[in-house]
Design a protein around this motif. Structure first.
Motif, mmCIF file in Angstrom:
data_model
loop_
_atom_site.group_PDB
_atom_site.id
_atom_site.type_symbol
_atom_site.label_atom_id
_atom_site.label_comp_id
_atom_site.label_asym_id
_atom_site.label_seq_id
_atom_site.Cartn_x
_atom_site.Cartn_y
_atom_site.Cartn_z
ATOM 1 N N GLU A 1 4.612 -18.370 33.922
ATOM 2 C CA GLU A 1 5.313 -17.292 34.625
ATOM 3 C C GLU A 1 4.814 -15.908 34.234
ATOM 4 O O GLU A 1 5.264 -14.913 34.791
ATOM 5 N N THR A 2 3.920 -15.816 33.262
ATOM 6 C CA THR A 2 3.413 -14.563 32.684
ATOM 7 C C THR A 2 4.535 -13.811 31.969
ATOM 8 O O THR A 2 5.709 -14.157 32.090
ATOM 9 N N LEU A 3 4.174 -12.791 31.230
ATOM 10 C CA LEU A 3 5.133 -12.008 30.459
ATOM 11 C C LEU A 3 4.972 -10.541 30.858
ATOM 12 O O LEU A 3 3.990 -9.899 30.508
ATOM 13 N N SER A 4 5.936 -10.043 31.632
ATOM 14 C CA SER A 4 5.837 -8.679 32.144
ATOM 15 C C SER A 4 6.100 -7.650 31.046
ATOM 16 O O SER A 4 6.750 -7.934 30.040
ATOM 17 N N LEU A 5 5.589 -6.449 31.270
ATOM 18 C CA LEU A 5 5.789 -5.341 30.331
ATOM 19 C C LEU A 5 5.960 -4.070 31.154
ATOM 20 O O LEU A 5 5.050 -3.662 31.873
ATOM 21 N N ASP A 6 7.127 -3.464 31.057
ATOM 22 C CA ASP A 6 7.407 -2.242 31.804
ATOM 23 C C ASP A 6 6.985 -1.012 31.005
ATOM 24 O O ASP A 6 7.263 -0.910 29.811
ATOM 25 N N TRP A 7 6.339 -0.063 31.676
ATOM 26 C CA TRP A 7 5.971 1.212 31.079
ATOM 27 C C TRP A 7 6.861 2.304 31.665
ATOM 28 O O TRP A 7 7.174 2.289 32.858
ATOM 29 N N SER A 8 7.242 3.243 30.801
ATOM 30 C CA SER A 8 8.107 4.342 31.228
ATOM 31 C C SER A 8 7.600 5.663 30.671
ATOM 32 O O SER A 8 6.841 5.688 29.695
ATOM 33 N N ALA A 9 8.041 6.737 31.299
ATOM 34 C CA ALA A 9 7.819 8.071 30.750
ATOM 35 C C ALA A 9 9.112 8.489 30.051
ATOM 36 O O ALA A 9 10.183 8.502 30.670
ATOM 37 N N LEU A 10 9.011 8.791 28.770
ATOM 38 C CA LEU A 10 10.180 9.191 27.992
ATOM 39 C C LEU A 10 10.174 10.705 27.800
ATOM 40 O O LEU A 10 9.150 11.290 27.443
ATOM 41 N N ILE A 11 11.324 11.320 28.044
ATOM 42 C CA ILE A 11 11.479 12.756 27.818
ATOM 43 C C ILE A 11 12.832 13.007 27.168
ATOM 44 O O ILE A 11 13.708 12.132 27.179
#
Length: 297
Positions: free
Chosen positions: A264-274
């Motif tokens: 199923e793969t392993l997702s990784l979410d990227w975000s911009a933190l401020i």
């Protein structure tokens, strides 16, 4: 306030240099004058900031707390003055940007070109040191925007979703696992495993892939810089689980291979933190929105 700015500058200088003599040199005053300034600060506060041990000074617990505050205040004021001068002379706003966890900058030139066209009044500065302590650097004002994988947000920080990525096993191109359609956690049992972090990060491979299986890799080595991890893998010194996006340059150049984690793969979410305190119209929020737009394209 009981202390003047000169006292906070003194605490910062003493902490950076380690001695009164060197701190006095940094501040451009005599050692005697600095001794009087320290005595004045302690008199105003009603307690000792330092204990004398011969020629050296040792911070008291309360003095350490004051010094930590000084180390936040003085750089912030210096940056504010610098930014003001930049804006006053060039009509630009400086936004410092960093990357959490990974030292990957292959995307930066293209993004800078887009920003120069769409937001010419914003000047981006890369803060490479933010990689090691991203949240601390953000909270202290050393950086304004952090591009971060996983779940690093805290109550005082806003997280703006940017793009979805995948965690993959990174190997040498001729490694025995390189041609598998996907790996299972048990495939790591006999491997020399390289990691950039001394502690397990929430939302990453150890919590979601390795620990549930009960598997322990043959040997785990901490290499704190991801560029060094990639170099070691490309020389067949081990394997690692990393962000596919972060290592895509090495994958494209065929110095390493990437294999999905599980069917199923392993997702990784990227975000911009401020910082949560950033106004809605601030340059930092604008950079975060532009990041999200750019990655979607």
């Amino acid at each position: 306030m009981r202390l003047d700015i000169k006292h906070w500058e003194m605490l910062n200088a003493i902490d950076r240099t380690g001695t009164l003599r060197q701190a006095a040199d940094v501040l451009g005053i005599t050692q005697s004058a600095l001794s009087h300034r320290l005595a004045e600060a302690e008199r105003r506060l009603g307690g000792l900031l330092f204990e004398r041990e011969g020629r050296r000074l040792r911070q008291t617990p309360s003095g350490r707390s004051m010094t930590q505050t000084a180390n936040q205040i003085i750089p912030a004021l210096q940056r504010a003055e610098f930014d003001f001068q930049q804006m006053a002379t060039n009509k630009t706003t400086v936004v410092r940007i960093g990357i959490a966890a990974y030292s990957c900058y292959h995307w930066l030139p293209s993004f800078l070109k887009v920003m120069s066209k769409k937001e010419p009044h914003i000047q981006l500065e890369l803060v490479a040191s933010a990689t090691q302590n991203p949240l601390k650097n953000l909270q202290h004002g050393d950086v304004d925007v952090i591009l971060a994988p996983g779940h690093l947000a805290t109550p005082s920080i806003d997280s703006i979703p940017v793009f979805q990525d995948e965690l993959v096993l990174v190997t040498h191109p001729k490694h025995k696992l390189a041609n598998k359609p996907f790996i299972k956690a048990t495939d790591l049992e006999s491997e020399d495993y390289l990691t950039y972090s001394k502690s397990a990060q929430p939302g990453f491979e150890y919590e979601r892939f390795i620990r549930p299986s009960g598997v322990v890799p043959h040997l785990v080595t901490v290499v704190e810089v991801t560029d060094a991890v990639i170099e070691l893998i490309s020389s067949n010194f081990g394997v690692s689980i990393l962000s596919r996006w972060a290592v895509q340059s090495a994958i494209k150049n065929k110095t390493v291979s990437a294999v999905s984690l599980g069917k199923e793969t392993l997702s990784l979410d990227w975000s911009a933190l401020i910082r949560e305190s950033e106004p809605a119209s601030s340059a930092a929020r604008m950079v975060s929105r532009r990041l999200a737009e750019w990655f979607k394209q």
